[in-house]
Write a protein that holds these residues in place. Sequence first.
Motif, PDB file in Angstrom:
ATOM      1  N   TYR A   8       0.813  -1.215   0.000  1.00 41.00           N
ATOM      2  CA  TYR A   8       0.000   0.000   0.000  1.00 41.00           C
ATOM      3  C   TYR A   8       0.848   1.267   0.000  1.00 41.00           C
ATOM      4  N   ALA A   9       2.005   1.218   0.645  1.00 37.79           N
ATOM      5  CA  ALA A   9       2.817   2.429   0.754  1.00 37.79           C
ATOM      6  C   ALA A   9       4.264   2.054   1.031  1.00 37.79           C
ATOM      7  N   HIS A  10       5.146   3.022   0.822  1.00 40.39           N
ATOM      8  CA  HIS A  10       6.580   2.835   1.086  1.00 40.39           C
ATOM      9  C   HIS A  10       6.952   3.709   2.269  1.00 40.39           C
ATOM     10  N   ALA A  11       7.456   3.099   3.337  1.00 36.53           N
ATOM     11  CA  ALA A  11       7.878   3.839   4.524  1.00 36.53           C
ATOM     12  C   ALA A  11       9.350   4.215   4.381  1.00 36.53           C
ATOM     13  N   VAL A  12       9.636   5.509   4.328  1.00 36.14           N
ATOM     14  CA  VAL A  12      11.015   5.982   4.251  1.00 36.14           C
ATOM     15  C   VAL A  12      11.705   5.811   5.597  1.00 36.14           C
ATOM     16  N   GLY A  13      10.967   6.026   6.685  1.00 35.20           N
ATOM     17  CA  GLY A  13      11.530   5.860   8.024  1.00 35.20           C
ATOM     18  C   GLY A  13      10.473   6.094   9.081  1.00 35.20           C
ATOM     19  N   VAL A  14      10.678   5.450  10.243  1.00 32.89           N
ATOM     20  CA  VAL A  14       9.794   5.622  11.394  1.00 32.89           C
ATOM     21  C   VAL A  14      10.656   6.110  12.552  1.00 32.89           C
ATOM     22  N   PHE A  15      10.302   7.244  13.124  1.00 30.46           N
ATOM     23  CA  PHE A  15      11.127   7.918  14.108  1.00 30.46           C
ATOM     24  C   PHE A  15      10.347   8.167  15.397  1.00 30.46           C
ATOM     25  N   HIS A  16      11.051   8.162  16.541  1.00 28.82           N
ATOM     26  CA  HIS A  16      10.418   8.563  17.804  1.00 28.82           C
ATOM     27  C   HIS A  16      11.227   9.669  18.453  1.00 28.82           C
ATOM     28  N   SER A  17      10.560  10.511  19.217  1.00 26.53           N
ATOM     29  CA  SER A  17      11.152  11.762  19.691  1.00 26.53           C
ATOM     30  C   SER A  17      12.053  11.574  20.901  1.00 26.53           C
ATOM     31  N   GLU A  18      13.134  12.354  20.920  1.00 32.98           N
ATOM     32  CA  GLU A  18      14.052  12.423  22.050  1.00 32.98           C
ATOM     33  C   GLU A  18      14.023  13.821  22.667  1.00 32.98           C
ATOM     34  N   PHE A  19      14.034  14.847  21.802  1.00 28.33           N
ATOM     35  CA  PHE A  19      13.889  16.227  22.235  1.00 28.33           C
ATOM     36  C   PHE A  19      12.809  16.880  21.394  1.00 28.33           C
ATOM     37  N   GLY A  20      11.997  17.716  22.037  1.00 31.42           N
ATOM     38  CA  GLY A  20      10.803  18.268  21.417  1.00 31.42           C
ATOM     39  C   GLY A  20       9.608  17.653  22.133  1.00 31.42           C
ATOM     40  N   PRO A  21       8.439  17.647  21.525  1.00 25.13           N
ATOM     41  CA  PRO A  21       7.296  16.978  22.164  1.00 25.13           C
ATOM     42  C   PRO A  21       7.600  15.494  22.380  1.00 25.13           C
ATOM     43  N   LEU A  22       7.517  15.044  23.604  1.00 25.28           N
ATOM     44  CA  LEU A  22       7.856  13.655  23.902  1.00 25.28           C
ATOM     45  C   LEU A  22       6.731  12.713  23.518  1.00 25.28           C
ATOM     46  N   ASN A  23       7.101  11.434  23.367  1.00 24.70           N
ATOM     47  CA  ASN A  23       6.144  10.378  23.028  1.00 24.70           C
ATOM     48  C   ASN A  23       5.476  10.616  21.678  1.00 24.70           C
ATOM     49  N   GLN A  24       6.241  11.198  20.759  1.00 25.21           N
ATOM     50  CA  GLN A  24       5.767  11.369  19.397  1.00 25.21           C
ATOM     51  C   GLN A  24       6.453  10.388  18.462  1.00 25.21           C
ATOM     52  N   VAL A  25       5.706   9.947  17.474  1.00 28.95           N
ATOM     53  CA  VAL A  25       6.248   9.083  16.432  1.00 28.95           C
ATOM     54  C   VAL A  25       5.941   9.729  15.086  1.00 28.95           C
TER      55      VAL A  25
END
Length: 248
Positions: free
Chosen positions: A178-195
Amino acid sequence: MACQSRCRYKHCLSVKSPATQPRAWISTGPQQQHGTFYEFRTYNIQPHLNAAFLKLTSEKIHLRTAHSELIGYWSVEYGGLNQVFHIWKYDSYAQRASVRAALAQDPNWIEQYISKAMPMLSSQDNEVMYLVPWSKIQKPPKDGGVFELATFQMKPGGPAVWGKAFHASVGIRTGSGYAHAVGVFHSEFGPLNQVHVLWWYESADERAAIRRTSHEDARVVAAVRESAAYLVSQKNKLMFPCAFSPIK
Protein backbone atom coordinates in the motif's frame (compact mmCIF):
# COMPACT_ATOMS: atom_id res chain seq x y z
CA MET A 1 29.74 -0.59 67.74
CA ALA A 2 29.11 2.95 66.51
CA CYS A 3 32.14 2.61 64.23
CA GLN A 4 30.80 -0.61 62.75
CA SER A 5 27.42 1.07 62.15
CA ARG A 6 29.06 4.00 60.38
CA CYS A 7 31.13 1.63 58.26
CA ARG A 8 28.06 -0.32 57.21
CA TYR A 9 26.27 2.96 56.35
CA LYS A 10 29.25 4.13 54.29
CA HIS A 11 29.30 0.81 52.45
CA CYS A 12 25.63 1.19 51.54
CA LEU A 13 26.30 4.58 49.95
CA SER A 14 29.29 3.43 47.91
CA VAL A 15 28.92 3.23 44.12
CA LYS A 16 29.27 -0.24 42.72
CA SER A 17 31.58 -0.89 39.84
CA PRO A 18 30.02 -1.33 36.37
CA ALA A 19 30.75 -5.05 36.56
CA THR A 20 28.64 -5.54 39.69
CA GLN A 21 26.09 -2.73 39.28
CA PRO A 22 22.57 -4.17 38.91
CA ARG A 23 21.10 -3.20 35.55
CA ALA A 24 17.53 -2.28 34.78
CA TRP A 25 15.75 -0.38 32.02
CA ILE A 26 12.88 2.04 32.29
CA SER A 27 11.40 0.40 29.21
CA THR A 28 11.15 -3.30 28.51
CA GLY A 29 11.65 -3.40 24.75
CA PRO A 30 14.58 -2.90 22.35
CA GLN A 31 16.87 -0.05 23.38
CA GLN A 32 18.52 2.72 21.38
CA GLN A 33 22.01 1.22 21.07
CA HIS A 34 23.76 3.71 18.79
CA GLY A 35 24.40 7.43 18.76
CA THR A 36 23.02 8.30 15.33
CA PHE A 37 20.10 10.70 15.49
CA TYR A 38 18.11 12.88 13.11
CA GLU A 39 17.25 16.53 13.55
CA PHE A 40 13.85 17.49 12.18
CA ARG A 41 13.67 21.19 11.33
CA THR A 42 10.51 23.07 10.35
CA TYR A 43 10.68 26.65 9.10
CA ASN A 44 7.69 28.93 8.67
CA ILE A 45 8.28 31.41 5.86
CA GLN A 46 6.69 34.80 5.45
CA PRO A 47 4.03 34.15 2.76
CA HIS A 48 5.20 36.81 0.31
CA LEU A 49 8.79 35.53 0.55
CA ASN A 50 8.17 31.81 0.11
CA ALA A 51 9.39 31.64 -3.48
CA ALA A 52 12.43 33.81 -2.72
CA PHE A 53 13.41 31.64 0.24
CA LEU A 54 13.22 28.43 -1.79
CA LYS A 55 15.26 29.99 -4.61
CA LEU A 56 17.97 31.19 -2.22
CA THR A 57 18.10 27.83 -0.44
CA SER A 58 18.37 25.96 -3.73
CA GLU A 59 21.31 28.13 -4.77
CA LYS A 60 23.17 28.06 -1.44
CA ILE A 61 22.32 24.73 0.22
CA HIS A 62 25.74 23.40 -0.79
CA LEU A 63 27.27 25.73 1.79
CA ARG A 64 25.32 23.90 4.48
CA THR A 65 25.73 20.33 3.22
CA ALA A 66 29.50 20.87 3.21
CA HIS A 67 29.27 20.59 7.01
CA SER A 68 26.87 17.67 7.63
CA GLU A 69 24.57 15.20 5.91
CA LEU A 70 21.17 16.30 4.64
CA ILE A 71 18.64 13.45 4.40
CA GLY A 72 15.81 15.36 2.75
CA TYR A 73 14.31 18.81 2.20
CA TRP A 74 10.62 19.33 1.41
CA SER A 75 8.13 22.10 0.77
CA VAL A 76 4.85 21.55 2.61
CA GLU A 77 1.78 21.58 0.36
CA TYR A 78 -0.99 20.56 2.78
CA GLY A 79 -1.00 20.62 6.57
CA GLY A 80 1.13 23.75 6.95
CA LEU A 81 1.21 26.66 4.53
CA ASN A 82 4.49 28.38 3.65
CA GLN A 83 6.55 25.77 5.46
CA VAL A 84 9.67 23.79 4.66
CA PHE A 85 10.69 20.62 6.46
CA HIS A 86 14.18 19.12 6.44
CA ILE A 87 16.02 16.25 8.12
CA TRP A 88 19.71 16.26 9.09
CA LYS A 89 21.71 13.25 10.24
CA TYR A 90 24.31 13.32 13.04
CA ASP A 91 26.48 10.57 14.50
CA SER A 92 26.56 12.15 17.97
CA TYR A 93 25.65 15.29 19.88
CA ALA A 94 29.33 16.21 19.90
CA GLN A 95 29.36 16.11 16.10
CA ARG A 96 26.30 18.35 15.91
CA ALA A 97 27.90 20.84 18.33
CA SER A 98 31.04 20.85 16.19
CA VAL A 99 29.00 21.42 13.03
CA ARG A 100 27.07 24.30 14.57
CA ALA A 101 30.30 25.89 15.79
CA ALA A 102 31.86 25.57 12.34
CA LEU A 103 28.80 27.12 10.68
CA ALA A 104 28.98 30.09 13.04
CA GLN A 105 32.54 30.71 11.80
CA ASP A 106 31.82 30.11 8.10
CA PRO A 107 31.74 33.55 6.42
CA ASN A 108 30.26 32.22 3.17
CA TRP A 109 27.37 30.54 4.99
CA ILE A 110 26.67 33.63 7.08
CA GLU A 111 27.06 36.26 4.37
CA GLN A 112 25.58 34.43 1.40
CA TYR A 113 22.75 32.58 3.12
CA ILE A 114 21.94 33.18 6.81
CA SER A 115 21.97 36.97 6.63
CA LYS A 116 19.49 36.82 3.73
CA ALA A 117 17.36 33.83 4.77
CA MET A 118 16.63 34.66 8.40
CA PRO A 119 14.63 37.84 7.67
CA MET A 120 12.38 35.71 5.41
CA LEU A 121 11.32 33.42 8.25
CA SER A 122 8.60 33.99 10.83
CA SER A 123 9.62 31.06 13.06
CA GLN A 124 11.77 27.93 13.31
CA ASP A 125 11.33 24.67 15.21
CA ASN A 126 13.44 21.57 15.67
CA GLU A 127 13.19 18.10 17.17
CA VAL A 128 15.72 15.34 17.80
CA MET A 129 14.56 11.95 16.56
CA TYR A 130 15.83 8.38 16.66
CA LEU A 131 14.77 5.68 14.27
CA VAL A 132 12.64 3.14 16.12
CA PRO A 133 14.60 -0.10 16.67
CA TRP A 134 12.89 -1.91 13.78
CA SER A 135 13.18 0.84 11.17
CA LYS A 136 15.90 2.16 8.87
CA ILE A 137 16.03 4.86 6.20
CA GLN A 138 14.79 3.42 2.92
CA LYS A 139 14.78 5.66 -0.12
CA PRO A 140 11.73 5.54 -2.41
CA PRO A 141 11.87 3.09 -5.32
CA LYS A 142 12.19 6.04 -7.72
CA ASP A 143 12.53 9.82 -7.69
CA GLY A 144 9.51 12.05 -7.81
CA GLY A 145 6.19 11.63 -6.10
CA VAL A 146 4.93 13.05 -2.82
CA PHE A 147 5.74 12.46 0.82
CA GLU A 148 3.42 12.28 3.78
CA LEU A 149 4.77 13.05 7.25
CA ALA A 150 2.32 11.42 9.64
CA THR A 151 2.79 12.40 13.29
CA PHE A 152 1.35 10.38 16.14
CA GLN A 153 1.19 11.51 19.75
CA MET A 154 1.44 8.25 21.70
CA LYS A 155 0.79 7.39 25.31
CA PRO A 156 3.96 7.57 27.50
CA GLY A 157 6.35 4.65 27.58
CA GLY A 158 8.15 4.69 24.26
CA PRO A 159 8.55 1.87 21.71
CA ALA A 160 8.63 -0.69 24.54
CA VAL A 161 4.95 0.08 25.18
CA TRP A 162 3.49 0.80 21.75
CA GLY A 163 6.23 -0.55 19.47
CA LYS A 164 4.81 -3.99 18.71
CA ALA A 165 1.35 -2.71 17.79
CA PHE A 166 2.73 0.25 15.84
CA HIS A 167 5.17 -2.01 14.00
CA ALA A 168 2.29 -4.26 12.97
CA SER A 169 0.29 -1.26 11.75
CA VAL A 170 3.16 0.02 9.60
CA GLY A 171 4.19 -3.46 8.51
CA ILE A 172 0.80 -4.47 7.14
CA ARG A 173 0.71 -1.36 4.95
CA THR A 174 4.24 -1.80 3.61
CA GLY A 175 4.01 -5.60 3.35
CA SER A 176 0.77 -5.39 1.39
CA GLY A 177 2.24 -2.88 -1.05
CA TYR A 178 0.00 0.00 0.00
CA ALA A 179 2.82 2.43 0.75
CA HIS A 180 6.58 2.83 1.09
CA ALA A 181 7.88 3.84 4.52
CA VAL A 182 11.01 5.98 4.25
CA GLY A 183 11.53 5.86 8.02
CA VAL A 184 9.79 5.62 11.39
CA PHE A 185 11.13 7.92 14.11
CA HIS A 186 10.42 8.56 17.80
CA SER A 187 11.15 11.76 19.69
CA GLU A 188 14.05 12.42 22.05
CA PHE A 189 13.89 16.23 22.24
CA GLY A 190 10.80 18.27 21.42
CA PRO A 191 7.30 16.98 22.16
CA LEU A 192 7.86 13.66 23.90
CA ASN A 193 6.14 10.38 23.03
CA GLN A 194 5.77 11.37 19.40
CA VAL A 195 6.25 9.08 16.43
CA HIS A 196 6.76 10.29 12.88
CA VAL A 197 6.27 8.05 9.85
CA LEU A 198 7.57 9.40 6.55
CA TRP A 199 5.63 7.79 3.70
CA TRP A 200 6.21 8.02 -0.06
CA TYR A 201 3.59 7.82 -2.82
CA GLU A 202 3.82 8.30 -6.57
CA SER A 203 1.24 11.09 -6.41
CA ALA A 204 -1.35 12.66 -4.16
CA ASP A 205 -4.10 10.96 -6.16
CA GLU A 206 -2.41 7.58 -5.75
CA ARG A 207 -2.30 8.18 -2.00
CA ALA A 208 -6.02 8.95 -1.95
CA ALA A 209 -6.83 5.80 -3.91
CA ILE A 210 -4.61 3.65 -1.69
CA ARG A 211 -6.20 5.07 1.44
CA ARG A 212 -9.65 4.11 0.19
CA THR A 213 -8.55 0.59 -0.68
CA SER A 214 -6.49 -0.05 2.45
CA HIS A 215 -9.27 1.16 4.74
CA GLU A 216 -11.43 -1.66 3.40
CA ASP A 217 -8.71 -4.27 4.10
CA ALA A 218 -9.61 -6.18 7.25
CA ARG A 219 -5.92 -6.76 8.06
CA VAL A 220 -5.16 -3.04 7.99
CA VAL A 221 -8.27 -2.19 9.98
CA ALA A 222 -7.39 -4.70 12.71
CA ALA A 223 -3.76 -3.53 12.98
CA VAL A 224 -4.71 0.15 13.07
CA ARG A 225 -7.34 -0.42 15.73
CA GLU A 226 -4.84 -2.25 17.94
CA SER A 227 -2.27 0.52 17.53
CA ALA A 228 -4.91 3.18 18.19
CA ALA A 229 -5.23 1.88 21.75
CA TYR A 230 -1.91 3.66 22.45
CA LEU A 231 -2.74 6.81 20.45
CA VAL A 232 -3.54 10.24 21.89
CA SER A 233 -3.73 12.32 18.69
CA GLN A 234 -2.37 12.51 15.17
CA LYS A 235 -1.73 14.95 12.32
CA ASN A 236 -0.05 14.94 8.94
CA LYS A 237 1.52 16.98 6.17
CA LEU A 238 1.73 16.34 2.43
CA MET A 239 5.07 17.51 1.05
CA PHE A 240 6.93 17.84 -2.24
CA PRO A 241 10.70 17.27 -2.29
CA CYS A 242 12.87 20.18 -3.35
CA ALA A 243 15.06 19.64 -6.40
CA PHE A 244 18.20 19.60 -4.23
CA SER A 245 16.80 17.09 -1.71
CA PRO A 246 18.84 13.85 -1.52
CA ILE A 247 15.59 11.92 -1.01
CA LYS A 248 13.08 12.87 -3.69
